[in-house]
Design a protein around this motif. Structure first.
Motif, PDB file in Angstrom:
ATOM      1  N   ASP A  58       0.826  -1.198   0.000  1.00  0.00           N
ATOM      2  CA  ASP A  58       0.000   0.000   0.000  1.00  0.00           C
ATOM      3  C   ASP A  58       0.868   1.259   0.000  1.00  0.00           C
ATOM      4  OD1 ASP A  58       0.976   0.061   2.588  1.00  0.00           O
ATOM      5  OD2 ASP A  58      -0.964  -0.205   3.548  1.00  0.00           O
ATOM      6  N   GLU A  59       0.199   2.401   0.012  1.00  0.00           N
ATOM      7  CA  GLU A  59       0.884   3.692  -0.060  1.00  0.00           C
ATOM      8  C   GLU A  59       1.760   3.947   1.167  1.00  0.00           C
ATOM      9  OE1 GLU A  59       2.215   6.824  -1.989  1.00  0.00           O
ATOM     10  OE2 GLU A  59       0.673   5.545  -2.855  1.00  0.00           O
ATOM     11  N   ALA A  62       4.912   2.074   0.756  1.00  0.00           N
ATOM     12  CA  ALA A  62       5.688   2.714  -0.306  1.00  0.00           C
ATOM     13  C   ALA A  62       6.417   3.945   0.228  1.00  0.00           C
ATOM     14  CB  ALA A  62       4.782   3.096  -1.467  1.00  0.00           C
ATOM     15  N   ARG A  63       5.765   4.729   1.071  1.00  0.00           N
ATOM     16  CA  ARG A  63       6.425   5.909   1.659  1.00  0.00           C
ATOM     17  C   ARG A  63       7.571   5.502   2.574  1.00  0.00           C
ATOM     18  NH1 ARG A  63       1.411   9.364   3.556  1.00  0.00           N
ATOM     19  NH2 ARG A  63       0.229   7.872   2.387  1.00  0.00           N
ATOM     20  N   TYR A  87      10.116   8.209  -6.663  1.00  0.00           N
ATOM     21  CA  TYR A  87       8.967   7.712  -5.928  1.00  0.00           C
ATOM     22  C   TYR A  87       8.894   6.191  -5.983  1.00  0.00           C
ATOM     23  CZ  TYR A  87       7.196   8.263 -10.699  1.00  0.00           C
ATOM     24  OH  TYR A  87       7.063   8.235 -12.055  1.00  0.00           O
ATOM     25  N   ILE A  89       5.865   3.287  -6.198  1.00  0.00           N
ATOM     26  CA  ILE A  89       4.448   3.100  -6.509  1.00  0.00           C
ATOM     27  C   ILE A  89       4.041   1.676  -6.133  1.00  0.00           C
ATOM     28  CG2 ILE A  89       2.711   3.074  -8.326  1.00  0.00           C
ATOM     29  CD1 ILE A  89       4.574   4.918  -9.911  1.00  0.00           C
ATOM     30  N   PRO A  90       3.045   1.522  -5.254  1.00  0.00           N
ATOM     31  CA  PRO A  90       2.577   0.179  -4.934  1.00  0.00           C
ATOM     32  C   PRO A  90       1.710  -0.389  -6.054  1.00  0.00           C
ATOM     33  CG  PRO A  90       1.338   1.800  -3.685  1.00  0.00           C
ATOM     34  CD  PRO A  90       2.387   2.551  -4.460  1.00  0.00           C
TER      35      PRO A  90
END
Length: 123
Positions: A58-59, A62-63, A87, A89-90
């Motif tokens: 999930d996001e 990913a962060r 970045y 991206i999931p």
């Protein structure tokens, strides 16, 4: 004459030596494949990407991955990561993360360096 030069241990079919930007790419792959704390005298070298193998795709994960990647890349002094254009991206359908890194290498500013990786989670 090459500015950076190292033994080629990733792509055996392209010759025994990597130079300049290819050497930097190889160093980044090595950095991501090294567990943080496993190198003697360099306890901050490496990335703990393996800890994300069983985390939710999930996001938020990913962060966290992007934070760890940016922290790890700071150990590679030849690279300046452009964090605003990099970045993670999931992709929950395929249980993977797509990692896009944009960076500069001082002395090699004639083109933009981009590295795209896929981090596949275990099922």
């Amino acid at each position: 004459m090459a500015f950076f030069r190292d033994l080629n241990y990733l792509k055996q079919d392209s010759g025994p030596i990597v130079e300049d930007v290819a050497d930097i790419y190889q160093a980044i792959y090595t950095l991501f494949g090294t567990k943080k704390g496993s190198r003697v005298f360099r306890p901050t070298y490496g990335a703990n990407l393996s800890r994300y193998l069983f985390e939710p795709c999930d996001e938020m994960t990913a962060r966290s991955m992007m934070y760890d990647i940016a922290s790890a890349i700071s150990e590679e002094t030849r690279v300046v990561l452009n964090t605003s254009e990099s970045y993670v991206i999931p992709d929950p359908v395929n249980r993977q993360f797509v990692i896009l890194l944009k960076f500069d290498v001082p002395g090699f500013s004639d083109y933009e360096k981009t590295l795209t990786l896929t981090f596949k989670q275990r099922d």
